[in-house]
Write a protein that holds these residues in place. Structure first.
Motif, mmCIF file in Angstrom:
data_model
loop_
_atom_site.group_PDB
_atom_site.id
_atom_site.type_symbol
_atom_site.label_atom_id
_atom_site.label_comp_id
_atom_site.label_asym_id
_atom_site.label_seq_id
_atom_site.Cartn_x
_atom_site.Cartn_y
_atom_site.Cartn_z
ATOM 1 N N ALA A 115 68.876 11.648 -54.223
ATOM 2 C CA ALA A 115 69.523 11.483 -55.530
ATOM 3 C C ALA A 115 69.059 12.494 -56.572
ATOM 4 N N VAL A 116 68.038 13.297 -56.253
ATOM 5 C CA VAL A 116 67.473 14.212 -57.252
ATOM 6 C C VAL A 116 67.349 15.617 -56.650
ATOM 7 N N PRO A 117 68.450 16.359 -56.575
ATOM 8 C CA PRO A 117 68.394 17.720 -56.026
ATOM 9 C C PRO A 117 67.758 18.696 -57.013
ATOM 10 N N LEU A 118 67.296 19.817 -56.504
ATOM 11 C CA LEU A 118 66.753 20.865 -57.359
ATOM 12 C C LEU A 118 67.857 21.460 -58.226
ATOM 13 N N ARG A 119 67.479 21.967 -59.384
ATOM 14 C CA ARG A 119 68.433 22.630 -60.263
ATOM 15 C C ARG A 119 68.813 24.007 -59.713
ATOM 16 N N SER A 120 69.916 24.515 -60.201
ATOM 17 C CA SER A 120 70.418 25.813 -59.772
ATOM 18 C C SER A 120 69.369 26.907 -59.969
ATOM 19 N N GLY A 121 69.135 27.676 -58.913
ATOM 20 C CA GLY A 121 68.248 28.829 -58.987
ATOM 21 C C GLY A 121 66.778 28.545 -58.768
ATOM 22 N N VAL A 122 66.384 27.281 -58.768
ATOM 23 C CA VAL A 122 64.961 26.948 -58.674
ATOM 24 C C VAL A 122 64.382 27.357 -57.322
ATOM 25 N N ARG A 123 65.039 26.953 -56.241
ATOM 26 C CA ARG A 123 64.516 27.275 -54.913
ATOM 27 C C ARG A 123 64.453 28.794 -54.702
ATOM 28 N N ARG A 124 65.498 29.482 -55.131
ATOM 29 C CA ARG A 124 65.535 30.932 -54.985
ATOM 30 C C ARG A 124 64.392 31.612 -55.739
ATOM 31 N N LEU A 125 64.161 31.197 -56.992
ATOM 32 C CA LEU A 125 63.111 31.823 -57.783
ATOM 33 C C LEU A 125 61.728 31.532 -57.202
ATOM 34 N N ILE A 126 61.518 30.327 -56.729
ATOM 35 C CA ILE A 126 60.241 29.987 -56.093
ATOM 36 C C ILE A 126 60.015 30.864 -54.869
ATOM 37 N N SER A 127 61.054 31.056 -54.074
ATOM 38 C CA SER A 127 60.940 31.900 -52.885
ATOM 39 C C SER A 127 60.636 33.339 -53.265
ATOM 40 N N GLU A 128 61.315 33.870 -54.278
ATOM 41 C CA GLU A 128 61.063 35.237 -54.734
ATOM 42 C C GLU A 128 59.611 35.399 -55.185
ATOM 43 N N ALA A 129 59.128 34.438 -55.952
ATOM 44 C CA ALA A 129 57.765 34.528 -56.476
ATOM 45 C C ALA A 129 56.736 34.475 -55.355
ATOM 46 N N ARG A 130 56.951 33.609 -54.385
ATOM 47 C CA ARG A 130 56.012 33.511 -53.259
ATOM 48 C C ARG A 130 55.985 34.812 -52.459
ATOM 49 N N THR A 188 53.938 16.023 -67.221
ATOM 50 C CA THR A 188 53.427 14.742 -67.713
ATOM 51 C C THR A 188 53.712 13.611 -66.741
ATOM 52 N N THR A 189 54.554 13.856 -65.742
ATOM 53 C CA THR A 189 54.858 12.805 -64.777
ATOM 54 C C THR A 189 53.684 12.625 -63.827
ATOM 55 N N SER A 190 53.718 11.571 -63.035
ATOM 56 C CA SER A 190 52.603 11.294 -62.129
ATOM 57 C C SER A 190 52.629 12.262 -60.950
ATOM 58 N N GLU A 191 51.459 12.526 -60.394
ATOM 59 C CA GLU A 191 51.389 13.434 -59.251
ATOM 60 C C GLU A 191 52.152 12.872 -58.061
ATOM 61 N N ALA A 192 52.150 11.549 -57.906
ATOM 62 C CA ALA A 192 52.891 10.937 -56.799
ATOM 63 C C ALA A 192 54.381 11.250 -56.909
ATOM 64 N N ASN A 193 54.932 11.166 -58.120
ATOM 65 C CA ASN A 193 56.348 11.495 -58.317
ATOM 66 C C ASN A 193 56.626 12.960 -58.005
ATOM 67 N N VAL A 194 55.717 13.831 -58.412
ATOM 68 C CA VAL A 194 55.879 15.254 -58.138
ATOM 69 C C VAL A 194 55.915 15.500 -56.639
ATOM 70 N N ARG A 195 54.986 14.917 -55.929
ATOM 71 C CA ARG A 195 54.894 15.163 -54.486
ATOM 72 C C ARG A 195 56.104 14.595 -53.749
ATOM 73 N N GLU A 234 61.585 19.952 -49.581
ATOM 74 C CA GLU A 234 60.929 20.815 -48.596
ATOM 75 C C GLU A 234 60.175 21.960 -49.271
ATOM 76 N N LEU A 235 59.502 21.612 -50.367
ATOM 77 C CA LEU A 235 58.683 22.582 -51.095
ATOM 78 C C LEU A 235 57.201 22.200 -51.101
ATOM 79 N N ALA A 236 56.846 21.190 -50.350
ATOM 80 C CA ALA A 236 55.439 20.793 -50.279
ATOM 81 C C ALA A 236 54.614 21.961 -49.739
ATOM 82 N N GLY A 237 53.512 22.251 -50.400
ATOM 83 C CA GLY A 237 52.658 23.349 -49.987
ATOM 84 C C GLY A 237 53.011 24.683 -50.604
#
Length: 257
Positions: free
Chosen positions: A93-108, A119-126, A133-136
């Motif tokens: 129910a909560v997909p990534l926003r447009s361009g987020v996955r691409r930019l993360i891949s470019e930066a890595r 400010t959200t909990s670490e459990a929610n983030v994980r 499929e961005l864990a790690g």
């Protein structure tokens, strides 16, 4: 020189606030409460950072509100809300926003460090990172409960800088809210804002750039405020580096004056 990107989560990595709102309302109903947070009310409550803090604030506005309890009661209610939110994330129910996955891949691939300051909990983030499929992929995650004060205080960003072992001038923050911008700016970090559903009318004075989204080649971003994009249709790492360098030069010029 730009060495790290620091991402906020809710509204930045994903348009997650509606899923949070639905989880709050479901938790309230399960607890037998007559509470319902509609979008207008929730927009006001988002001025208070942190889920437990929002519940506490809501109670303080009407202390006799049905079902109100103490801190342990608030914590249990919030814990159930988080469980409902996590189930929604796992259900897609909560997909990534447009361009987020691409930019993360470019930066890595470019060797930049990646961090999360939220400010959200670490459990929610994980949960979100696992579902996407961005864990790690991130070098560090600093959540609200890990610091003394949540946004707009700069603590979460200062702790992120400490863990990355980088100065603020070598980092760029990506935020969606005025409170997040204020937190990053107070830590000395240049910030790009991607507007989200609940932040369209907020004050982003001092942002490096304000956009509707990071965009994709077939889904161009729109620049509301900031430096020229020189015909670039989507926010890529080269554009962020150029903007970051321009901000650094202005900061150096100001320091000299």
């Amino acid at each position: 020189m730009l060495q790290a990107l620091i991402f906020d989560v809710d509204g930045t990595l994903a348009e997650s606030e509606e899923a949070h709102r639905a989880a709050f309302n479901a938790a309230f109903a399960e607890a037998g409460l007559d509470w319902y947070w509609d979008r207008e009310l929730y927009a006001q409550l988002l001025k208070v950072t942190g889920g437990k803090e929002r519940i506490r604030h809501y109670l303080q506005q009407a202390p006799r509100r049905l079902g109100g309890g103490g801190e342990d009661w608030i914590a249990r209610l919030h814990q159930r809300k988080n469980a409902l939110y996590a189930a929604a994330v796992r259900g897609g129910a909560v997909p990534l926003r447009s361009g987020v996955r691409r930019l993360i891949s470019e930066a890595r691939h470019a060797g930049l460090q990646l961090a999360i300051a939220t400010t959200t909990s670490e459990a929610n983030v994980r949960e979100l990172l696992e579902a996407a499929e961005l864990a790690g992929h991130f070098d560090c995650i600093v959540a609200g409960d890990a610091v003394r004060a949540k946004k707009p205080a700069p603590h979460v960003y200062l702790e992120t800088l400490r863990r990355l072992q980088l100065p603020a001038r070598d980092c760029l923050a990506l935020e969606d809210s005025e409170l997040g911008l204020r937190a990053a700016s107070a830590a000395g970090i240049a910030t790009v804002v991607t507007l989200s559903v609940y932040t369209l009318q907020q004050d982003f004075s001092g942002a490096l750039a304000v956009l509707d989204q990071l965009g994709e080649p077939q889904q161009p971003f729109r620049l509301r405020e900031g430096p020229q994009a020189d015909g670039v249709s989507h926010v890529n790492l080269d554009l962020l580096r150029r903007w970051h360098q321009q901000a650094s030069l202005r900061a150096e010029a100001g320091a000299v004056l």
